[in-house]
Scaffold this motif. Structure first.
Motif, PDB file in Angstrom:
ATOM      1  N   GLU A   1      16.846 -16.567 -13.874  1.00  0.00           N
ATOM      2  CA  GLU A   1      17.319 -15.227 -13.562  1.00  0.00           C
ATOM      3  C   GLU A   1      17.186 -14.951 -12.064  1.00  0.00           C
ATOM      4  O   GLU A   1      18.061 -14.340 -11.452  1.00  0.00           O
ATOM      5  N   ARG A   2      16.098 -15.402 -11.480  1.00  0.00           N
ATOM      6  CA  ARG A   2      15.881 -15.164 -10.061  1.00  0.00           C
ATOM      7  C   ARG A   2      17.000 -15.774  -9.223  1.00  0.00           C
ATOM      8  O   ARG A   2      17.529 -15.143  -8.318  1.00  0.00           O
ATOM      9  N   LEU A   3      17.336 -17.003  -9.571  1.00  0.00           N
ATOM     10  CA  LEU A   3      18.361 -17.667  -8.784  1.00  0.00           C
ATOM     11  C   LEU A   3      19.723 -16.994  -8.990  1.00  0.00           C
ATOM     12  O   LEU A   3      20.501 -16.850  -8.055  1.00  0.00           O
ATOM     13  N   ALA A   4      19.979 -16.555 -10.202  1.00  0.00           N
ATOM     14  CA  ALA A   4      21.233 -15.853 -10.481  1.00  0.00           C
ATOM     15  C   ALA A   4      21.306 -14.568  -9.658  1.00  0.00           C
ATOM     16  O   ALA A   4      22.333 -14.274  -9.019  1.00  0.00           O
ATOM     17  N   VAL A   5      20.219 -13.826  -9.639  1.00  0.00           N
ATOM     18  CA  VAL A   5      20.160 -12.592  -8.849  1.00  0.00           C
ATOM     19  C   VAL A   5      20.419 -12.907  -7.381  1.00  0.00           C
ATOM     20  O   VAL A   5      21.180 -12.213  -6.704  1.00  0.00           O
ATOM     21  N   PHE A   6      19.797 -13.959  -6.912  1.00  0.00           N
ATOM     22  CA  PHE A   6      19.943 -14.367  -5.524  1.00  0.00           C
ATOM     23  C   PHE A   6      21.406 -14.638  -5.189  1.00  0.00           C
ATOM     24  O   PHE A   6      21.934 -14.149  -4.174  1.00  0.00           O
ATOM     25  N   LEU A   7      22.067 -15.374  -6.042  1.00  0.00           N
ATOM     26  CA  LEU A   7      23.466 -15.732  -5.794  1.00  0.00           C
ATOM     27  C   LEU A   7      24.378 -14.515  -5.876  1.00  0.00           C
ATOM     28  O   LEU A   7      25.258 -14.313  -5.029  1.00  0.00           O
ATOM     29  N   VAL A   8      24.169 -13.683  -6.877  1.00  0.00           N
ATOM     30  CA  VAL A   8      24.979 -12.477  -7.032  1.00  0.00           C
ATOM     31  C   VAL A   8      24.824 -11.583  -5.805  1.00  0.00           C
ATOM     32  O   VAL A   8      25.788 -11.038  -5.276  1.00  0.00           O
ATOM     33  N   ASN A   9      23.591 -11.481  -5.353  1.00  0.00           N
ATOM     34  CA  ASN A   9      23.309 -10.644  -4.205  1.00  0.00           C
ATOM     35  C   ASN A   9      23.977 -11.171  -2.941  1.00  0.00           C
ATOM     36  O   ASN A   9      24.597 -10.429  -2.179  1.00  0.00           O
ATOM     37  N   LEU A  10      23.849 -12.460  -2.712  1.00  0.00           N
ATOM     38  CA  LEU A  10      24.498 -13.081  -1.554  1.00  0.00           C
ATOM     39  C   LEU A  10      26.004 -12.836  -1.605  1.00  0.00           C
ATOM     40  O   LEU A  10      26.624 -12.411  -0.621  1.00  0.00           O
ATOM     41  N   SER A  11      26.552 -13.094  -2.754  1.00  0.00           N
ATOM     42  CA  SER A  11      27.983 -12.933  -2.968  1.00  0.00           C
ATOM     43  C   SER A  11      28.442 -11.531  -2.577  1.00  0.00           C
ATOM     44  O   SER A  11      29.412 -11.354  -1.829  1.00  0.00           O
ATOM     45  N   GLU A  12      27.707 -10.564  -3.065  1.00  0.00           N
ATOM     46  CA  GLU A  12      28.041  -9.161  -2.794  1.00  0.00           C
ATOM     47  C   GLU A  12      27.963  -8.849  -1.297  1.00  0.00           C
ATOM     48  O   GLU A  12      28.810  -8.155  -0.736  1.00  0.00           O
ATOM     49  N   ARG A  13      26.972  -9.394  -0.639  1.00  0.00           N
ATOM     50  CA  ARG A  13      26.803  -9.101   0.788  1.00  0.00           C
ATOM     51  C   ARG A  13      27.895  -9.775   1.614  1.00  0.00           C
ATOM     52  O   ARG A  13      28.358  -9.201   2.601  1.00  0.00           O
ATOM     53  N   TYR A  14      28.285 -10.968   1.219  1.00  0.00           N
ATOM     54  CA  TYR A  14      29.389 -11.614   1.931  1.00  0.00           C
ATOM     55  C   TYR A  14      30.664 -10.811   1.733  1.00  0.00           C
ATOM     56  O   TYR A  14      31.434 -10.598   2.665  1.00  0.00           O
ATOM     57  N   ARG A  15      30.854 -10.350   0.515  1.00  0.00           N
ATOM     58  CA  ARG A  15      32.053  -9.585   0.213  1.00  0.00           C
ATOM     59  C   ARG A  15      32.158  -8.350   1.117  1.00  0.00           C
ATOM     60  O   ARG A  15      33.188  -8.085   1.722  1.00  0.00           O
ATOM     61  N   ARG A  16      31.042  -7.619   1.217  1.00  0.00           N
ATOM     62  CA  ARG A  16      31.060  -6.401   2.028  1.00  0.00           C
ATOM     63  C   ARG A  16      31.354  -6.688   3.493  1.00  0.00           C
ATOM     64  O   ARG A  16      31.794  -5.822   4.225  1.00  0.00           O
ATOM     65  N   ARG A  17      31.064  -7.898   3.899  1.00  0.00           N
ATOM     66  CA  ARG A  17      31.304  -8.252   5.302  1.00  0.00           C
ATOM     67  C   ARG A  17      32.669  -8.894   5.507  1.00  0.00           C
ATOM     68  O   ARG A  17      32.976  -9.391   6.585  1.00  0.00           O
ATOM     69  N   GLY A  18      33.432  -8.902   4.464  1.00  0.00           N
ATOM     70  CA  GLY A  18      34.793  -9.397   4.591  1.00  0.00           C
ATOM     71  C   GLY A  18      34.946 -10.887   4.385  1.00  0.00           C
ATOM     72  O   GLY A  18      36.007 -11.454   4.628  1.00  0.00           O
ATOM     73  N   TYR A  19      33.874 -11.550   3.920  1.00  0.00           N
ATOM     74  CA  TYR A  19      33.975 -12.977   3.647  1.00  0.00           C
ATOM     75  C   TYR A  19      34.224 -13.185   2.164  1.00  0.00           C
ATOM     76  O   TYR A  19      34.119 -12.262   1.362  1.00  0.00           O
ATOM     77  N   SER A  20      34.496 -14.412   1.819  1.00  0.00           N
ATOM     78  CA  SER A  20      34.680 -14.740   0.410  1.00  0.00           C
ATOM     79  C   SER A  20      33.387 -14.469  -0.358  1.00  0.00           C
ATOM     80  O   SER A  20      32.299 -14.800   0.110  1.00  0.00           O
ATOM     81  N   SER A  21      33.539 -13.900  -1.519  1.00  0.00           N
ATOM     82  CA  SER A  21      32.358 -13.629  -2.334  1.00  0.00           C
ATOM     83  C   SER A  21      32.110 -14.762  -3.321  1.00  0.00           C
ATOM     84  O   SER A  21      31.127 -14.761  -4.046  1.00  0.00           O
ATOM     85  N   THR A  22      32.990 -15.735  -3.339  1.00  0.00           N
ATOM     86  CA  THR A  22      32.834 -16.818  -4.312  1.00  0.00           C
ATOM     87  C   THR A  22      32.587 -18.173  -3.657  1.00  0.00           C
ATOM     88  O   THR A  22      32.208 -19.119  -4.321  1.00  0.00           O
ATOM     89  N   GLU A  23      32.774 -18.223  -2.366  1.00  0.00           N
ATOM     90  CA  GLU A  23      32.579 -19.499  -1.696  1.00  0.00           C
ATOM     91  C   GLU A  23      31.826 -19.252  -0.405  1.00  0.00           C
ATOM     92  O   GLU A  23      32.327 -18.562   0.486  1.00  0.00           O
ATOM     93  N   PHE A  24      30.646 -19.783  -0.307  1.00  0.00           N
ATOM     94  CA  PHE A  24      29.871 -19.568   0.911  1.00  0.00           C
ATOM     95  C   PHE A  24      28.890 -20.701   1.151  1.00  0.00           C
ATOM     96  O   PHE A  24      28.690 -21.564   0.293  1.00  0.00           O
ATOM     97  N   VAL A  25      28.312 -20.658   2.331  1.00  0.00           N
ATOM     98  CA  VAL A  25      27.370 -21.701   2.726  1.00  0.00           C
ATOM     99  C   VAL A  25      25.968 -21.119   2.795  1.00  0.00           C
ATOM    100  O   VAL A  25      25.741 -20.119   3.472  1.00  0.00           O
ATOM    101  N   LEU A  26      25.049 -21.715   2.112  1.00  0.00           N
ATOM    102  CA  LEU A  26      23.651 -21.301   2.188  1.00  0.00           C
ATOM    103  C   LEU A  26      23.093 -21.692   3.546  1.00  0.00           C
ATOM    104  O   LEU A  26      23.317 -22.808   4.011  1.00  0.00           O
ATOM    105  N   ARG A  27      22.393 -20.777   4.149  1.00  0.00           N
ATOM    106  CA  ARG A  27      21.803 -21.097   5.449  1.00  0.00           C
ATOM    107  C   ARG A  27      20.355 -21.523   5.315  1.00  0.00           C
ATOM    108  O   ARG A  27      19.687 -21.828   6.295  1.00  0.00           O
ATOM    109  N   MET A  28      19.854 -21.497   4.112  1.00  0.00           N
ATOM    110  CA  MET A  28      18.451 -21.841   3.912  1.00  0.00           C
ATOM    111  C   MET A  28      18.329 -23.153   3.140  1.00  0.00           C
ATOM    112  O   MET A  28      19.195 -23.498   2.342  1.00  0.00           O
ATOM    113  N   THR A  29      17.229 -23.828   3.359  1.00  0.00           N
ATOM    114  CA  THR A  29      16.927 -25.031   2.587  1.00  0.00           C
ATOM    115  C   THR A  29      16.494 -24.627   1.185  1.00  0.00           C
ATOM    116  O   THR A  29      16.180 -23.467   0.923  1.00  0.00           O
TER     117      THR A  29
END
Lengths: 257, 257
Positions: free
Chosen positions: A179-207
């Motif tokens: 669940e934690r990882l799902a929340v993490f991904l959903v959250n990232l997705s949403e934030r990219y979306r608000r910034r005008g980037y794709s909400s379904t395809e992105f690059v993780l900046r963390m290891t």
DNA sequence: CGACTAGTTGAGGCCAGTCAATGTTGGTGG
DNA sequence: CCACCAACATTGACTGGCCTCAACTAGTCG
């Protein structure tokens, strides 16, 4: 309230780190023309107030990947707005244990926790080449007294950070790894979306380790979960490249025992 | 920022709860004479500013044990200073899961997270008969523009809440059960001390379940740990009465694998 | 090309969760 | 004042999810 996230004046690392703040006066930032102004501190300000805020932003700082903007224990005197790139913030326990407390991208304001003690309570490290606007806090406070809209925005950013942290606490305190990882991904997705980037395809900046630290998991667990999500057809993973195939499935994982 | 701690307008409970805020105008609060003024929002303010702050505090609210001061999703318009008693704040996930996010006592300011969204993000419930000062936030903001010291205090309280939350995140994300409970006890002890109470003998206002929820543990685990600490001679437990026998041992448990 | 860092995958162990039975406490009404 | 009840707490036996340890692979950079 448990745990004083250490505030001893000297940074943990032995070597005095090179001053990362390379102020380039030519590169004076202007909120007026900044693409992030609708997400950042200036949101809702009129043109005149915007100019006043511009005057507070002394300069920008540029950080290369891995450099830190500030460290726990250092004197606090400014807030920073992320203009380009991204950073993580980490809190340290007295015994040196370190945990990622936040992942910050375009338009985010960081350094807020330093206000309480006049010293930074955590460390901010660039995850890629990054640029931030420097806002002297004292001048910001002065201006906030004159510009109610700015005052209110400042309060909102502080309060939103609190809400955000409450969300993380909920995650860490009561969710299972999946669940934690799902929340993490959903959250990232949403934030990219608000910034005008794709909400379904992105690059993780963390290891994997940093993601794990953020989510209260070990890197192996994070890796295994990515693999499992991929096996289940929910996402497609290629190193740090993520493609969400079934957003609905991710949402379903959230809030489910 | 994962997890939007729910903000749907209607409270989860079905029944509309009785308005708990019984404003008793006779009981007008005065910071000037309040024993908590050195821990609370007025700290460091001069006599004149103190009087101005007094004028912001409209009235007090009294809560009986179990009553809630506000609930998640309700419109936000005031901050509250705890004047007597104690409260817990709880955040809810969309699926109804609930987690204790804070334990607040004399002099603490609560309601801060509502500023960000104009709605309360969590629920505040009295753990015993409790009294709070009500500070209309709009008036507080106005006054903060005129009184820099108050403005700064407000910022400090907001920022300190962030630091506090970072501490909890560290606890939830990286500590073992034993260590969490030790941190909890040490922290309580310290807070009682600062308020002029005994730092070694106090009464828990929360059930085992609430403590567990706060620490990301199950109530059985909390109970077992209390028993073990007692067997080891570190504390003496009698229901909710705690006597710390070896503070050093508690400190040793903190920050140790 | 070798050294290094990041990531994946497997096997096994342990800490805290779960389920369940029992004991204790505090508030209420007779 | 005491009996009763419900909420709270304790303790035991068992389980399982995540951690630990370890081996191996895939990129990256001098």
């Amino acid at each position: 309230m448990p745990v004083q996230p250490r505030q001893s004046p000297a940074p943990a690392g032995a070597t005095p780190h090179a001053a990362p703040v390379i102020s380039i006066r030519d590169l004076k930032s202007h909120c007026t023309s900044c693409s992030m102004r609708e997400l950042c501190l200036p949101v809702g300000l009129g043109p005149d107030d915007l100019k006043l805020l511009d005057s507070v932003i002394g300069s920008r700082a540029r950080l290369k990947k891995g450099e830190s903007l500030y460290r726990a224990g250092e004197p606090f005197h400014a807030l920073y707005a992320v203009r380009l790139g991204s950073l993580k913030t980490t809190v340290l326990a007295e015994d040196g244990r370190e945990q990622v407390a936040g992942y910050h991208m375009l338009g985010d304001i960081i350094g807020l926790d330093g206000i309480g003690t006049d010293r930074h309570g955590c460390q901010a490290t660039a995850l890629e080449d990054t640029e931030v606007c420097i806002m002297q806090f004292q001048r910001l406070e002065e201006l906030a007294r004159k510009v109610p809209a700015l005052q209110h925005n400042l309060h909102r950013f502080l309060a939103r950070e609190i809400s955000r942290d409450h969300g993380v606490m909920l995650l860490l305190g009561s969710m299972r790894a999946e669940e934690r990882l799902a929340v993490f991904l959903v959250n990232l997705s949403e934030r990219y979306r608000r910034r005008g980037y794709s909400s379904t395809e992105f690059v993780l900046r963390m290891t994997r380790e940093e993601i794990g630290s953020y989510l209260g998991l070990k890197l192996e667990t994070v890796s295994r979960l990515f693999s499992r999500f991929q096996d289940e057809g929910v996402i497609q993973v290629q190193g740090r490249n993520i493609k969400v195939l079934e957003m609905a499935a991710l949402h379903r994982l959230v809030g489910q025992k």
